[in-house]
Design a protein around this motif. Structure first.
Motif, PDB file in Angstrom:
ATOM      1  N   MET A   1       0.774  -1.206  -0.221  1.00 19.07           N
ATOM      2  CA  MET A   1       0.090  -0.039  -0.006  1.00 19.07           C
ATOM      3  C   MET A   1       0.928   1.066   0.040  1.00 19.07           C
ATOM      4  SD  MET A   1      -3.020   1.102   2.498  1.00 19.07           S
ATOM      5  CE  MET A   1      -2.185   0.561   4.113  1.00 19.07           C
ATOM      6  N   TYR A   2       0.552   1.998  -0.972  1.00 22.28           N
ATOM      7  CA  TYR A   2       1.417   3.380  -1.135  1.00 22.28           C
ATOM      8  C   TYR A   2       1.124   4.184  -0.055  1.00 22.28           C
ATOM      9  CZ  TYR A   2       2.917   7.865  -2.405  1.00 22.28           C
ATOM     10  OH  TYR A   2       3.432   9.321  -2.574  1.00 22.28           O
ATOM     11  N   THR A   3       2.110   4.392   0.904  1.00 26.31           N
ATOM     12  CA  THR A   3       1.752   5.286   2.140  1.00 26.31           C
ATOM     13  C   THR A   3       2.836   6.498   2.355  1.00 26.31           C
ATOM     14  OG1 THR A   3       0.842   3.178   3.045  1.00 26.31           O
ATOM     15  CG2 THR A   3       1.145   5.129   4.619  1.00 26.31           C
ATOM     16  N   PRO A   4       2.654   7.630   2.084  1.00 24.20           N
ATOM     17  CA  PRO A   4       3.502   8.492   2.239  1.00 24.20           C
ATOM     18  C   PRO A   4       3.686   8.727   3.943  1.00 24.20           C
ATOM     19  CG  PRO A   4       2.038   9.394   0.653  1.00 24.20           C
ATOM     20  CD  PRO A   4       1.659   8.022   1.218  1.00 24.20           C
ATOM     21  N   ALA A   5       4.976   9.652   4.181  1.00 28.30           N
ATOM     22  CA  ALA A   5       5.191   9.486   5.630  1.00 28.30           C
ATOM     23  C   ALA A   5       4.178  10.108   6.651  1.00 28.30           C
ATOM     24  CB  ALA A   5       6.576   9.984   6.028  1.00 28.30           C
ATOM     25  N   PRO A   6       3.630  11.236   6.104  1.00 34.26           N
ATOM     26  CA  PRO A   6       2.515  11.937   7.117  1.00 34.26           C
ATOM     27  C   PRO A   6       1.185  10.874   7.288  1.00 34.26           C
ATOM     28  CG  PRO A   6       3.291  13.189   5.290  1.00 34.26           C
ATOM     29  CD  PRO A   6       3.800  11.893   4.898  1.00 34.26           C
ATOM     30  N   PHE A   7       1.344   9.856   6.559  1.00 35.36           N
ATOM     31  CA  PHE A   7      -0.080   9.054   6.737  1.00 35.36           C
ATOM     32  C   PHE A   7       0.133   7.953   7.273  1.00 35.36           C
ATOM     33  CE2 PHE A   7      -1.273  11.376   2.261  1.00 35.36           C
ATOM     34  CZ  PHE A   7      -1.462  12.283   2.965  1.00 35.36           C
ATOM     35  N   ARG A   8       1.364   7.440   7.655  1.00 32.82           N
ATOM     36  CA  ARG A   8       1.773   6.325   8.248  1.00 32.82           C
ATOM     37  C   ARG A   8       1.319   5.907   9.689  1.00 32.82           C
ATOM     38  NH1 ARG A   8       7.802   4.237   7.340  1.00 32.82           N
ATOM     39  NH2 ARG A   8       7.008   2.749   8.499  1.00 32.82           N
ATOM     40  N   GLN A   9       0.614   4.872   9.738  1.00 39.10           N
ATOM     41  CA  GLN A   9       0.101   4.657  11.224  1.00 39.10           C
ATOM     42  C   GLN A   9       0.700   3.154  11.660  1.00 39.10           C
ATOM     43  OE1 GLN A   9      -0.420   4.605  14.502  1.00 39.10           O
ATOM     44  NE2 GLN A   9      -2.137   6.062  13.909  1.00 39.10           N
ATOM     45  N   ASP A  10       1.928   3.289  12.284  1.00 37.62           N
ATOM     46  CA  ASP A  10       2.593   1.980  12.739  1.00 37.62           C
ATOM     47  C   ASP A  10       2.361   1.335  14.108  1.00 37.62           C
ATOM     48  OD1 ASP A  10       4.014   1.958  10.438  1.00 37.62           O
ATOM     49  OD2 ASP A  10       5.502   3.219  10.931  1.00 37.62           O
ATOM     50  N   ASP A  11       1.433   2.214  14.786  1.00 42.27           N
ATOM     51  CA  ASP A  11       1.358   1.904  16.078  1.00 42.27           C
ATOM     52  C   ASP A  11       0.269   0.377  16.236  1.00 42.27           C
ATOM     53  OD1 ASP A  11      -0.148   1.499  18.780  1.00 42.27           O
ATOM     54  OD2 ASP A  11       0.492   3.425  19.189  1.00 42.27           O
ATOM     55  N   GLU A 170       0.106  -2.825   7.602  1.00 43.69           N
ATOM     56  CA  GLU A 170       0.102  -1.515   7.299  1.00 43.69           C
ATOM     57  C   GLU A 170      -0.584  -0.738   7.573  1.00 43.69           C
ATOM     58  OE1 GLU A 170       2.242  -1.647   2.798  1.00 43.69           O
ATOM     59  OE2 GLU A 170       0.557  -3.123   3.131  1.00 43.69           O
ATOM     60  N   GLY A 171      -0.668   0.244   7.963  1.00 46.17           N
ATOM     61  CA  GLY A 171      -1.694   1.307   8.482  1.00 46.17           C
ATOM     62  C   GLY A 171      -1.708   2.562   7.749  1.00 46.17           C
ATOM     63  N   LYS A 172      -2.720   2.950   7.322  1.00 48.88           N
ATOM     64  CA  LYS A 172      -2.535   4.307   6.704  1.00 48.88           C
ATOM     65  C   LYS A 172      -3.930   5.198   7.169  1.00 48.88           C
ATOM     66  CE  LYS A 172      -2.466   6.172   1.918  1.00 48.88           C
ATOM     67  NZ  LYS A 172      -2.168   6.018   0.668  1.00 48.88           N
ATOM     68  N   TRP A 173      -3.626   6.075   7.715  1.00 45.16           N
ATOM     69  CA  TRP A 173      -4.528   7.364   8.333  1.00 45.16           C
ATOM     70  C   TRP A 173      -4.332   8.481   7.374  1.00 45.16           C
ATOM     71  CZ3 TRP A 173      -4.772   3.033  10.431  1.00 45.16           C
ATOM     72  CH2 TRP A 173      -5.604   2.540  11.591  1.00 45.16           C
ATOM     73  N   LYS A 174      -5.032   8.447   6.261  1.00 42.06           N
ATOM     74  CA  LYS A 174      -4.872   9.641   5.314  1.00 42.06           C
ATOM     75  C   LYS A 174      -6.133  10.835   5.648  1.00 42.06           C
ATOM     76  CE  LYS A 174      -4.653  11.137   0.450  1.00 42.06           C
ATOM     77  NZ  LYS A 174      -5.842  12.117   0.658  1.00 42.06           N
ATOM     78  N   LEU A 175      -5.777  11.823   6.626  1.00 43.36           N
ATOM     79  CA  LEU A 175      -6.618  12.600   7.109  1.00 43.36           C
ATOM     80  C   LEU A 175      -5.957  14.069   7.028  1.00 43.36           C
ATOM     81  CD1 LEU A 175      -7.197  10.404  10.194  1.00 43.36           C
ATOM     82  CD2 LEU A 175      -8.734  10.692   8.212  1.00 43.36           C
ATOM     83  N   SER A 176      -5.624  14.567   5.960  1.00 44.69           N
ATOM     84  CA  SER A 176      -5.125  15.812   5.575  1.00 44.69           C
ATOM     85  C   SER A 176      -3.873  16.173   6.357  1.00 44.69           C
ATOM     86  CB  SER A 176      -6.177  16.580   5.738  1.00 44.69           C
ATOM     87  OG  SER A 176      -7.420  16.566   4.931  1.00 44.69           O
ATOM     88  N   GLN A 177      -3.100  15.463   7.158  1.00 47.19           N
ATOM     89  CA  GLN A 177      -2.093  15.612   7.826  1.00 47.19           C
ATOM     90  C   GLN A 177      -0.975  16.484   6.943  1.00 47.19           C
ATOM     91  OE1 GLN A 177      -3.345  12.564   7.597  1.00 47.19           O
ATOM     92  NE2 GLN A 177      -2.773  11.237   9.384  1.00 47.19           N
ATOM     93  N   ASN A 178      -0.965  16.152   5.742  1.00 48.10           N
ATOM     94  CA  ASN A 178       0.336  16.933   4.732  1.00 48.10           C
ATOM     95  C   ASN A 178      -0.423  18.412   4.691  1.00 48.10           C
ATOM     96  OD1 ASN A 178      -2.270  16.122   3.276  1.00 48.10           O
ATOM     97  ND2 ASN A 178      -1.395  16.041   1.371  1.00 48.10           N
ATOM     98  N   ARG A 179      -1.524  19.088   5.035  1.00 46.52           N
ATOM     99  CA  ARG A 179      -2.134  20.305   4.848  1.00 46.52           C
ATOM    100  C   ARG A 179      -1.796  21.123   6.089  1.00 46.52           C
ATOM    101  NH1 ARG A 179      -3.141  21.065  -0.258  1.00 46.52           N
ATOM    102  NH2 ARG A 179      -4.124  23.082   0.583  1.00 46.52           N
TER     103      ARG A 179
END
Length: 209
Positions: A1-11, A170-179
Motif C-alpha cells: 500500500m502506497y503510504t507517504p510518511a505523514p499518513f503512516r500509522q505504525d502503532d 500496514e496502517g494508513k490514516w490519510k486525514l489531511s496531515q499534509n495540509r
C-alpha cells in the motif's frame, strides 16, 4: 500500500483496535494468473505471533477453501470511514488557488499466509466465537447450542476454517496531515456537517490533531 510518511500509522495497538472494530476483511489471494477476493468476518487473536493472527471460515465451495499442500500468501484488507474532500474547504485555496480535490480514509493491510482448518472442533470454536462477538448485547443472543446438533454438524461440514498468521501490518490514516493547520480545521468543520461517514472522518481527524 502506497503510504507517504505523514499518513503512516505504525502503532500496533491502534492497528489492532481498528481491525477489531472493522471485523469484516477482504481476503485476497493470488492463484496463478488471477486474484481472488472475498469479504469475510474475522476474529483477531492479538497474542498469537508478533502481529497477531486472523481467524475465520469460508464456504467449502469457495475457491479459496480448496485443499493445498502448503499455506498460500494472502492479504487481508480492512477499510474504515472515508470521505471526499473539496478544495473549497481549504482557506489556503482562497489565497493561492493551488488546491485540488482528494479523499480522506483509513485502512489497515495485514499480510501473511492463509492456512486452512478442517478439524471439526476447531471450526465449531470459530463459529461459536464469531457468534458470541456479534450477538453480544442482544436481549436473547443466539448461541451455537440453540440449533439441533445434527444441523450444526452439517453446517460445519460445509465450511473450512482458516487462520492468517500476520507477518506484516500496514496502517494508513490519510486525514489531511499534509495540509496546514487552518486547512485541516476547514476540512474537519465541513465534514462534521456531513453524513455519518463524513462525521466519522471528522472525528478521526480531530483525534489526530
Amino acid at each position: 500500500m502506497y503510504t507517504p510518511a505523514p499518513f503512516r500509522q505504525d502503532d500496533l495497538t491502534v492497528q489492532h483496535d481498528f481491525i477489531r472494530r472493522s471485523r469484516l476483511a477482504v481476503i485476497v489471494v493470488s492463484d496463478g494468473d488471477t486474484l481472488d477476493a472475498n469479504h469475510v468476518p474475522v476474529l483477531l487473536d492479538a497474542e498469537d505471533g508478533p502481529y497477531g493472527t486472523l481467524v475465520g471460515h469460508l464456504a467449502r465451495a469457495n475457491p479459496q477453501a480448496r485443499p493445498r499442500t502448503e499455506a498460500i500468501r494472502a492479504l487481508a484488507v480492512f477499510s474504515g470511514p472515508d470521505a471526499y474532500v473539496s478544495p473549497g474547504w481549504y482557506p489556503s485555496k482562497q489565497a493561492t488557488g493551488k488546491a485540488v480535490p482528494t479523499w480522506n480514509y483509513v485502512a489497515v493491510h495485514a499480510h501473511g499466509r492463509l492456512e486452512l482448518i478442517e478439524d471439526a472442533a476447531a471450526k465449531r470454536a470459530i463459529v461459536a466465537r464469531l457468534s458470541e462477538l456479534h450477538e453480544a448485547g442482544r436481549p436473547t443472543p443466539w448461541r451455537i447450542e440453540d440449533a439441533p446438533p445434527d444441523f450444526i454438524d452439517a453446517q460445519l461440514a460445509a465450511i473450512v476454517g482458516f487462520r492468517l498468521r500476520i507477518e506484516r501490518l500496514e496502517g494508513k490514516w490519510k486525514l489531511s496531515q499534509n495540509r496546514p493547520p487552518e486547512d485541516r480545521a476547514g476540512v474537519t468543520a465541513a465534514l462534521a456537517d456531513g453524513g455519518a461517514a463524513e462525521r466519522a472522518v471528522a472525528e478521526l481527524m480531530a483525534g489526530t490533531d
